[in-house]
Design a protein around this motif. Structure first.
Motif, PDB file in Angstrom:
ATOM      1  N   THR A   5      16.568  17.287 -27.795  1.00 46.22           N
ATOM      2  CA  THR A   5      16.595  18.715 -28.106  1.00 46.22           C
ATOM      3  C   THR A   5      16.000  19.460 -26.919  1.00 46.22           C
ATOM      4  OG1 THR A   5      16.256  18.232 -30.442  1.00 46.22           O
ATOM      5  CG2 THR A   5      15.787  20.477 -29.727  1.00 46.22           C
ATOM      6  N   ILE A   6      16.691  20.512 -26.473  1.00 50.68           N
ATOM      7  CA  ILE A   6      16.168  21.325 -25.376  1.00 50.68           C
ATOM      8  C   ILE A   6      16.212  22.787 -25.783  1.00 50.68           C
ATOM      9  CG2 ILE A   6      16.804  19.686 -23.573  1.00 50.68           C
ATOM     10  CD1 ILE A   6      19.202  21.430 -22.943  1.00 50.68           C
ATOM     11  N   THR A   7      15.348  23.572 -25.162  1.00 45.47           N
ATOM     12  CA  THR A   7      15.305  25.006 -25.410  1.00 45.47           C
ATOM     13  C   THR A   7      15.733  25.713 -24.136  1.00 45.47           C
ATOM     14  OG1 THR A   7      13.481  24.677 -26.938  1.00 45.47           O
ATOM     15  CG2 THR A   7      13.826  26.916 -26.120  1.00 45.47           C
ATOM     16  N   LEU A   8      16.707  26.629 -24.247  1.00 44.98           N
ATOM     17  CA  LEU A   8      17.219  27.359 -23.096  1.00 44.98           C
ATOM     18  C   LEU A   8      17.217  28.842 -23.395  1.00 44.98           C
ATOM     19  CD1 LEU A   8      20.374  25.133 -22.420  1.00 44.98           C
ATOM     20  CD2 LEU A   8      18.178  25.015 -21.248  1.00 44.98           C
ATOM     21  N   ASP A   9      16.969  29.654 -22.363  1.00 47.37           N
ATOM     22  CA  ASP A   9      17.058  31.096 -22.585  1.00 47.37           C
ATOM     23  C   ASP A   9      18.525  31.510 -22.650  1.00 47.37           C
ATOM     24  OD1 ASP A   9      18.028  31.649 -19.937  1.00 47.37           O
ATOM     25  OD2 ASP A   9      15.983  31.596 -19.196  1.00 47.37           O
ATOM     26  N   ASP A  10      18.768  32.699 -23.161  1.00 53.64           N
ATOM     27  CA  ASP A  10      20.133  33.158 -23.412  1.00 53.64           C
ATOM     28  C   ASP A  10      20.995  33.196 -22.144  1.00 53.64           C
ATOM     29  OD1 ASP A  10      19.600  33.410 -26.090  1.00 53.64           O
ATOM     30  OD2 ASP A  10      19.202  35.567 -25.995  1.00 53.64           O
ATOM     31  N   SER A  11      20.407  33.590 -21.016  1.00 51.05           N
ATOM     32  CA  SER A  11      21.208  33.706 -19.797  1.00 51.05           C
ATOM     33  C   SER A  11      21.639  32.321 -19.292  1.00 51.05           C
ATOM     34  CB  SER A  11      20.449  34.463 -18.707  1.00 51.05           C
ATOM     35  OG  SER A  11      19.281  33.768 -18.331  1.00 51.05           O
ATOM     36  N   ALA A  31      29.147  19.444 -21.490  1.00 50.78           N
ATOM     37  CA  ALA A  31      28.891  20.284 -20.321  1.00 50.78           C
ATOM     38  C   ALA A  31      27.540  19.962 -19.700  1.00 50.78           C
ATOM     39  CB  ALA A  31      28.964  21.759 -20.706  1.00 50.78           C
ATOM     40  N   ILE A  32      26.529  19.805 -20.524  1.00 50.27           N
ATOM     41  CA  ILE A  32      25.183  19.510 -20.012  1.00 50.27           C
ATOM     42  C   ILE A  32      25.153  18.113 -19.401  1.00 50.27           C
ATOM     43  CG2 ILE A  32      22.773  19.111 -20.696  1.00 50.27           C
ATOM     44  CD1 ILE A  32      23.175  21.494 -22.687  1.00 50.27           C
ATOM     45  N   ARG A  33      25.804  17.121 -20.034  1.00 48.48           N
ATOM     46  CA  ARG A  33      25.884  15.771 -19.457  1.00 48.48           C
ATOM     47  C   ARG A  33      26.532  15.818 -18.081  1.00 48.48           C
ATOM     48  NH1 ARG A  33      26.879  13.828 -24.570  1.00 48.48           N
ATOM     49  NH2 ARG A  33      29.130  14.034 -24.337  1.00 48.48           N
ATOM     50  N   ASP A  34      27.616  16.594 -17.951  1.00 50.75           N
ATOM     51  CA  ASP A  34      28.300  16.725 -16.672  1.00 50.75           C
ATOM     52  C   ASP A  34      27.375  17.319 -15.612  1.00 50.75           C
ATOM     53  OD1 ASP A  34      30.686  16.856 -14.896  1.00 50.75           O
ATOM     54  OD2 ASP A  34      30.418  19.022 -15.139  1.00 50.75           O
TER      55      ASP A  34
END
Length: 153
Positions: A5-11, A31-34
């Motif tokens: 689990t990761i937390t990312l900002d909206d941008s 997409a993140i794996r790539d």
């Protein structure tokens, strides 16, 4: 595979969503794996076999670059698989040189091209190769092995 689990900002999430559209990923995990796989690629050993794609822009009329770049490629004819020149406008072109051989040789040739005055935006992409373990013939009795695209260096 492990789930995280990761937390990312909206941008940043919006950029990942844009990357999904460009790369064809069907979900954010792909997409993140790539993106992670591309950014964590290990440094290629200098003696590892590869195909290198060198791309760069230049003004062929500047300091005789139209003569110097082909000379560099000719000097390394045993490593140059192909070259392409695409005219962009009246004074610039996009060049692509496909190189083959050990990483150290391919990087050195690409850097020679990129260091010429008037060359801009030089990038080298390396594709790892591995020798196929099985020798075979095509009916002529000549046994040989092929280099194949590998997943990693």
């Amino acid at each position: 595979m492990k789930r995280i689990t990761i937390t990312l900002d909206d941008s940043l999430l919006a950029e990942i969503d844009s990357h999904m559209e460009v790369c064809g990923a069907t979900n954010r995990s792909e997409a993140i794996r790539d993106l992670v796989a591309r950014s964590l690629s290990p440094k290629a050993p200098r003696d590892a076999q590869c195909i290198g794609v060198a791309s760069y822009a230049l003004d062929p009329g500047m300091r005789d670059l139209g003569l110097k770049v082909p000379k560099v490629r000719q000097d390394h004819h045993n490593r140059v698989a192909a070259a392409l020149s695409v005219p962009v406008d009246h004074s610039s072109s996009l060049e692509v040189t496909v190189l083959k051989g050990p990483v150290g040789d391919v990087e050195a040739i690409a850097n020679t091209l990129f260091l010429e005055r008037g060359v801009k935006h030089g990038r080298l992409t390396l594709v790892p190769l591995a020798e196929d373990g099985t020798a075979h013939s095509h009916g002529d009795g000549h046994m040989h092995r092929h280099l194949q695209i590998a997943d990693r260096f």
